[in-house]
Design an enzyme around this catalytic site. Sequence first.
Site, PDB file in Angstrom:
ATOM      1  N   LYS A 182      26.020 -43.719 -22.733  1.00  0.00           N
ATOM      2  CA  LYS A 182      26.035 -45.069 -22.172  1.00  0.00           C
ATOM      3  C   LYS A 182      27.209 -45.230 -21.185  1.00  0.00           C
ATOM      4  O   LYS A 182      28.093 -44.357 -21.123  1.00  0.00           O
ATOM      5  CB  LYS A 182      26.122 -46.081 -23.320  1.00  0.00           C
ATOM      6  CG  LYS A 182      24.843 -46.120 -24.185  1.00  0.00           C
ATOM      7  CD  LYS A 182      25.003 -47.124 -25.320  1.00  0.00           C
ATOM      8  CE  LYS A 182      23.696 -47.371 -26.049  1.00  0.00           C
ATOM      9  NZ  LYS A 182      23.866 -48.376 -27.137  1.00  0.00           N
ATOM     10  N   TYR A 237      14.943 -51.799 -23.734  1.00  0.00           N
ATOM     11  CA  TYR A 237      15.379 -52.559 -24.904  1.00  0.00           C
ATOM     12  C   TYR A 237      14.444 -53.736 -25.196  1.00  0.00           C
ATOM     13  O   TYR A 237      14.863 -54.711 -25.822  1.00  0.00           O
ATOM     14  CB  TYR A 237      16.817 -53.057 -24.705  1.00  0.00           C
ATOM     15  CG  TYR A 237      17.869 -51.973 -24.914  1.00  0.00           C
ATOM     16  CD1 TYR A 237      17.934 -51.256 -26.110  1.00  0.00           C
ATOM     17  CD2 TYR A 237      18.805 -51.685 -23.929  1.00  0.00           C
ATOM     18  CE1 TYR A 237      18.902 -50.272 -26.312  1.00  0.00           C
ATOM     19  CE2 TYR A 237      19.786 -50.698 -24.129  1.00  0.00           C
ATOM     20  CZ  TYR A 237      19.824 -50.001 -25.328  1.00  0.00           C
ATOM     21  OH  TYR A 237      20.783 -49.040 -25.525  1.00  0.00           O
ATOM     22  N   PHE A 241      22.123 -60.754 -28.736  1.00  0.00           N
ATOM     23  CA  PHE A 241      22.865 -59.699 -28.042  1.00  0.00           C
ATOM     24  C   PHE A 241      22.082 -59.087 -26.882  1.00  0.00           C
ATOM     25  O   PHE A 241      22.572 -58.166 -26.223  1.00  0.00           O
ATOM     26  CB  PHE A 241      23.304 -58.605 -29.025  1.00  0.00           C
ATOM     27  CG  PHE A 241      22.172 -57.864 -29.716  1.00  0.00           C
ATOM     28  CD1 PHE A 241      21.554 -56.769 -29.114  1.00  0.00           C
ATOM     29  CD2 PHE A 241      21.729 -58.256 -30.978  1.00  0.00           C
ATOM     30  CE1 PHE A 241      20.520 -56.086 -29.746  1.00  0.00           C
ATOM     31  CE2 PHE A 241      20.687 -57.578 -31.617  1.00  0.00           C
ATOM     32  CZ  PHE A 241      20.086 -56.492 -30.993  1.00  0.00           C
ATOM     33  N   ARG A 248      20.004 -38.619 -34.175  1.00  0.00           N
ATOM     34  CA  ARG A 248      20.449 -39.904 -34.753  1.00  0.00           C
ATOM     35  C   ARG A 248      21.571 -39.666 -35.760  1.00  0.00           C
ATOM     36  O   ARG A 248      22.538 -40.413 -35.803  1.00  0.00           O
ATOM     37  CB  ARG A 248      19.281 -40.608 -35.458  1.00  0.00           C
ATOM     38  CG  ARG A 248      18.225 -41.154 -34.531  1.00  0.00           C
ATOM     39  CD  ARG A 248      18.593 -42.438 -33.867  1.00  0.00           C
ATOM     40  NE  ARG A 248      18.636 -43.576 -34.771  1.00  0.00           N
ATOM     41  CZ  ARG A 248      18.803 -44.837 -34.364  1.00  0.00           C
ATOM     42  NH1 ARG A 248      18.936 -45.110 -33.073  1.00  0.00           N
ATOM     43  NH2 ARG A 248      18.843 -45.817 -35.223  1.00  0.00           N
ATOM     44  N   THR A 256      24.798 -47.632 -35.910  1.00  0.00           N
ATOM     45  CA  THR A 256      24.898 -48.440 -34.687  1.00  0.00           C
ATOM     46  C   THR A 256      26.291 -49.023 -34.500  1.00  0.00           C
ATOM     47  O   THR A 256      26.830 -49.024 -33.400  1.00  0.00           O
ATOM     48  CB  THR A 256      23.857 -49.588 -34.748  1.00  0.00           C
ATOM     49  OG1 THR A 256      22.573 -49.020 -35.039  1.00  0.00           O
ATOM     50  CG2 THR A 256      23.790 -50.341 -33.444  1.00  0.00           C
ATOM     51  N   ARG A 267      29.585 -41.787 -32.731  1.00  0.00           N
ATOM     52  CA  ARG A 267      30.063 -43.175 -32.735  1.00  0.00           C
ATOM     53  C   ARG A 267      31.248 -43.348 -33.679  1.00  0.00           C
ATOM     54  O   ARG A 267      32.187 -44.097 -33.400  1.00  0.00           O
ATOM     55  CB  ARG A 267      28.923 -44.113 -33.128  1.00  0.00           C
ATOM     56  CG  ARG A 267      27.866 -44.267 -32.012  1.00  0.00           C
ATOM     57  CD  ARG A 267      26.596 -44.874 -32.555  1.00  0.00           C
ATOM     58  NE  ARG A 267      25.659 -45.299 -31.516  1.00  0.00           N
ATOM     59  CZ  ARG A 267      24.421 -45.701 -31.765  1.00  0.00           C
ATOM     60  NH1 ARG A 267      23.963 -45.719 -33.016  1.00  0.00           N
ATOM     61  NH2 ARG A 267      23.633 -46.075 -30.789  1.00  0.00           N
ATOM     62  N   ASN A 275      29.017 -48.696 -28.020  1.00  0.00           N
ATOM     63  CA  ASN A 275      28.865 -47.609 -28.995  1.00  0.00           C
ATOM     64  C   ASN A 275      28.487 -46.260 -28.386  1.00  0.00           C
ATOM     65  O   ASN A 275      27.956 -45.381 -29.056  1.00  0.00           O
ATOM     66  CB  ASN A 275      27.928 -48.023 -30.134  1.00  0.00           C
ATOM     67  CG  ASN A 275      26.536 -48.373 -29.656  1.00  0.00           C
ATOM     68  OD1 ASN A 275      26.258 -48.291 -28.461  1.00  0.00           O
ATOM     69  ND2 ASN A 275      25.670 -48.745 -30.569  1.00  0.00           N
ATOM     70  N   HIS A 290      23.133 -43.530 -26.944  1.00  0.00           N
ATOM     71  CA  HIS A 290      21.833 -44.007 -27.418  1.00  0.00           C
ATOM     72  C   HIS A 290      20.996 -42.810 -27.852  1.00  0.00           C
ATOM     73  O   HIS A 290      21.078 -41.742 -27.242  1.00  0.00           O
ATOM     74  CB  HIS A 290      21.079 -44.733 -26.289  1.00  0.00           C
ATOM     75  CG  HIS A 290      19.623 -44.950 -26.617  1.00  0.00           C
ATOM     76  ND1 HIS A 290      19.193 -46.029 -27.365  1.00  0.00           N
ATOM     77  CD2 HIS A 290      18.514 -44.198 -26.353  1.00  0.00           C
ATOM     78  CE1 HIS A 290      17.873 -45.930 -27.529  1.00  0.00           C
ATOM     79  NE2 HIS A 290      17.443 -44.831 -26.927  1.00  0.00           N
ATOM     80  N   GLU A 324      10.413 -43.684 -24.489  1.00  0.00           N
ATOM     81  CA  GLU A 324      11.659 -43.681 -23.721  1.00  0.00           C
ATOM     82  C   GLU A 324      11.721 -42.488 -22.759  1.00  0.00           C
ATOM     83  O   GLU A 324      12.187 -42.628 -21.624  1.00  0.00           O
ATOM     84  CB  GLU A 324      12.858 -43.678 -24.685  1.00  0.00           C
ATOM     85  CG  GLU A 324      12.942 -44.987 -25.468  1.00  0.00           C
ATOM     86  CD  GLU A 324      13.961 -44.980 -26.597  1.00  0.00           C
ATOM     87  OE1 GLU A 324      14.647 -43.952 -26.806  1.00  0.00           O
ATOM     88  OE2 GLU A 324      14.087 -46.016 -27.280  1.00  0.00           O
TER      89      GLU A 324
HETATM   90  N1  UDP Z   1      23.620 -54.068 -30.194  1.00  0.00           N
HETATM   91  C1  UDP Z   1      24.613 -55.013 -30.037  1.00  0.00           C
HETATM   92  N2  UDP Z   1      24.796 -55.946 -31.040  1.00  0.00           N
HETATM   93  C2  UDP Z   1      24.041 -55.967 -32.164  1.00  0.00           C
HETATM   94  C3  UDP Z   1      23.025 -55.003 -32.310  1.00  0.00           C
HETATM   95  C4  UDP Z   1      22.839 -54.065 -31.320  1.00  0.00           C
HETATM   96  O1  UDP Z   1      25.311 -55.018 -29.038  1.00  0.00           O
HETATM   97  O2  UDP Z   1      24.273 -56.829 -33.030  1.00  0.00           O
HETATM   98  C5  UDP Z   1      23.397 -53.080 -29.131  1.00  0.00           C
HETATM   99  C6  UDP Z   1      24.039 -51.720 -29.422  1.00  0.00           C
HETATM  100  O3  UDP Z   1      24.527 -51.197 -28.190  1.00  0.00           O
HETATM  101  C7  UDP Z   1      22.864 -50.907 -29.932  1.00  0.00           C
HETATM  102  C8  UDP Z   1      21.731 -51.459 -29.079  1.00  0.00           C
HETATM  103  O4  UDP Z   1      22.014 -52.845 -28.983  1.00  0.00           O
HETATM  104  O5  UDP Z   1      23.068 -49.515 -29.750  1.00  0.00           O
HETATM  105  C9  UDP Z   1      20.343 -51.283 -29.664  1.00  0.00           C
HETATM  106  O6  UDP Z   1      20.332 -51.769 -30.986  1.00  0.00           O
HETATM  107  P1  UDP Z   1      19.565 -50.984 -32.145  1.00  0.00           P
HETATM  108  O7  UDP Z   1      19.551 -51.867 -33.350  1.00  0.00           O
HETATM  109  O8  UDP Z   1      18.266 -50.478 -31.616  1.00  0.00           O
HETATM  110  O9  UDP Z   1      20.577 -49.775 -32.485  1.00  0.00           O
HETATM  111  P2  UDP Z   1      20.576 -48.217 -32.145  1.00  0.00           P
HETATM  112  O10 UDP Z   1      19.157 -47.728 -32.260  1.00  0.00           O
HETATM  113  O11 UDP Z   1      21.143 -48.068 -30.759  1.00  0.00           O
HETATM  114  O12 UDP Z   1      21.485 -47.609 -33.179  1.00  0.00           O
END
Ligand code: UDP
Length: 149
Positions: A9, A49, A57, A85, A91, A102, A112, A115, A126
Amino acid sequence: MERTYVMVKPDGVQRNLIGEIISRFEKKGLKIVGLKMLHISRELAERHYGEHRGKPFFEPLVDYITSGPVVAMALEGKDAVSTAREMMGATNPLKAAQGTIRGTFGMDIGRNVVHGSDSVESAARELALFFAPGEIIEYKRDIDNWIYE
Ligand code: UDP
């Protein structure tokens, strides 16, 4: 063999973590089959997204992911989606296990660093969003005999 979509990112790029992050996946044994830097448009960010549209958010997330260039990767390997993952960690970087990307490099959920697709279906969606078919490269690595039995 499975494919997944992983992206450094904008904060990861700004913090000079591109090499470190790619290196972790390479050393693990995942094969890089697509790789490029791009500056994501708002339209692409909103599609990528899309499942988060309407959440509090969402707008900050679109601002963040379009704030600078990202490095997009297609990775191939055994259980590539769940493997990548696990290597990324939770996350929220403060909740992510130490040693994960992370957990090692992040502090805030909205910064974070990386992705990774959360399922085989998301990975296919994706990868199609970020790579044209000709940008995914099929090739053999001699070292695969030392990575897989
Ligand atoms: N995110 C955020 N606040 C939140 C939840 C998610 O800023 O409360 C952002 C964060 O950058 C995250 C992305 O949104 O990586 C996508 O969220 P997801 O729940 O899909 O998490 P990921 O799959 O990236 O772990």
